[in-house]
Design an enzyme around this catalytic site. Structure first.
Site, PDB file in Angstrom:
ATOM      1  N   SER A   1       0.834  -1.212   0.000  1.00  0.00           N
ATOM      2  CA  SER A   1       0.000   0.000   0.000  1.00  0.00           C
ATOM      3  C   SER A   1       0.865   1.257   0.000  1.00  0.00           C
ATOM      4  CB  SER A   1      -0.909   0.028   1.228  1.00  0.00           C
ATOM      5  OG  SER A   1      -1.743  -1.098   1.267  1.00  0.00           O
TER       6      SER A   1
HETATM    7  N1  SAH Z   1      -1.050  -4.855   4.034  1.00  0.00           N
HETATM    8  C1  SAH Z   1      -0.291  -5.115   2.827  1.00  0.00           C
HETATM    9  C2  SAH Z   1      -1.099  -4.740   1.597  1.00  0.00           C
HETATM   10  C3  SAH Z   1      -1.084  -5.863   0.618  1.00  0.00           C
HETATM   11  S1  SAH Z   1      -2.249  -5.768  -0.691  1.00  0.00           S
HETATM   12  C4  SAH Z   1       1.059  -4.449   2.867  1.00  0.00           C
HETATM   13  O1  SAH Z   1       1.331  -3.691   3.815  1.00  0.00           O
HETATM   14  O2  SAH Z   1       1.872  -4.696   1.994  1.00  0.00           O
HETATM   15  C5  SAH Z   1      -3.555  -6.788  -0.054  1.00  0.00           C
HETATM   16  C6  SAH Z   1      -3.225  -8.222   0.213  1.00  0.00           C
HETATM   17  O3  SAH Z   1      -4.455  -8.870   0.552  1.00  0.00           O
HETATM   18  C7  SAH Z   1      -2.652  -9.017  -0.958  1.00  0.00           C
HETATM   19  O4  SAH Z   1      -1.430  -9.569  -0.589  1.00  0.00           O
HETATM   20  C8  SAH Z   1      -3.705 -10.097  -1.231  1.00  0.00           C
HETATM   21  O5  SAH Z   1      -3.156 -11.331  -1.651  1.00  0.00           O
HETATM   22  C9  SAH Z   1      -4.366 -10.212   0.133  1.00  0.00           C
HETATM   23  N2  SAH Z   1      -5.708 -10.811   0.126  1.00  0.00           N
HETATM   24  C10 SAH Z   1      -6.702 -10.674  -0.805  1.00  0.00           C
HETATM   25  N3  SAH Z   1      -7.794 -11.377  -0.437  1.00  0.00           N
HETATM   26  C11 SAH Z   1      -7.501 -11.975   0.754  1.00  0.00           C
HETATM   27  C12 SAH Z   1      -8.218 -12.824   1.636  1.00  0.00           C
HETATM   28  N4  SAH Z   1      -9.465 -13.216   1.383  1.00  0.00           N
HETATM   29  N5  SAH Z   1      -7.591 -13.240   2.759  1.00  0.00           N
HETATM   30  C13 SAH Z   1      -6.327 -12.855   3.062  1.00  0.00           C
HETATM   31  N6  SAH Z   1      -5.586 -12.045   2.249  1.00  0.00           N
HETATM   32  C14 SAH Z   1      -6.165 -11.605   1.111  1.00  0.00           C
END
Ligand code: SAH
Length: 218
Positions: free
Chosen positions: A66
């Site tokens: 993010s």
């Molecule tokens: N908090 C992260 C943001 C990553 S983007 C950071 O600081 O880098 C969002 C993430 O959510 C992705 O890695 C994606 O694979 C994950 N995601 C999507 N759907 C999900 C679900 N149902 N359960 C767990 N993770 C999920």
């Protein structure tokens, strides 16, 4: 591979904090955590020079780390206090979880992509960050450790996941971007067992919250 936190990176990070202030992030605890924890530890090596620009960056599995502003904004809305038990949905790079940990909380984080889960788990161990990681679908939450003081969803949910509400303490707060292509940032306060106070805090664009792990079709 960890690239040392040299004065060059520290300087870029200080500028990033100033940018966040200009964008009206005023929570000193959030700013301090983001000043302390190097973001470049969580960015792919080839993009490391961009670590302190206020932009989302690609990570493995076609996901993103993010934008710093988004991390600062969501963390501010979460109203974090020391010793709170916090659940994050969407570990991704691990950066958001590391920021929460730096704020002296107990952090649990769930990721649906095995590779991202493995990489974050390994990185947390290398950085000596005691963060509990789980591979699975975040819609189910993490019942063994519920209830949580705070829940932060860092992917875009179509609707507010009910099982997560069930795992929130009374008086607890959940921050969840909700919507289809573009989401509205929602702050959900569980006022009592049957009532929620929901407020909206602008629009945002997150990768979708998918309901299966990567073994099944997307
Ligand atoms: N908090 C992260 C943001 C990553 S983007 C950071 O600081 O880098 C969002 C993430 O959510 C992705 O890695 C994606 O694979 C994950 N995601 C999507 N759907 C999900 C679900 N149902 N359960 C767990 N993770 C999920």
């Amino acid at each position: 591979m960890i690239i040392a936190d040299t004065t060059l990176y520290q300087g870029m990070r200080a500028k990033m904090i100033e940018q966040l202030r200009k964008k009206e992030i005023f929570d000193e605890n959030v700013l301090q955590a983001m000043k302390t924890m190097p973001r470049h530890y969580f960015v792919p090596f080839s993009l490391i020079a961009h670590s302190y620009q206020d932009q989302a960056l690609p990570i493995a599995c076609q996901q993103t780390i993010s934008q710093p502003y988004t991390v600062a904004f969501q963390t501010t809305l979460l109203s974090v206090k020391p010793d709170m038990k916090i659940l994050e949905i969407g570990t991704g790079s691990g950066y958001q979880a590391a920021i929460l940990k730096t704020m002296n909380t107990t952090v649990y984080t769930i990721e649906r992509h095995r590779q991202l889960y493995e990489d974050a788990k390994h990185l947390f161990a290398t950085l000596k960050l005691n963060i509990a990681t789980k591979h699975g679908d975040g819609h189910a939450g993490w019942t063994e450790f519920a209830p949580f003081d705070r829940i932060i969803v860092t992917c875009g949910a179509t609707t507010i996941p009910e099982k997560l509400i069930a795992q929130l303490k009374i008086g607890g707060i959940m921050i969840c971007p909700t919507g289809d292509k573009c989401q509205e940032m929602k702050k959900i306060v569980k006022t009592d067992e049957n009532n929620l106070n929901i407020t909206t805090h602008g629009y945002c664009a997150f990768v979708p919250m998918l309901s299966q792990t990567e073994y099944q079709s997307q």
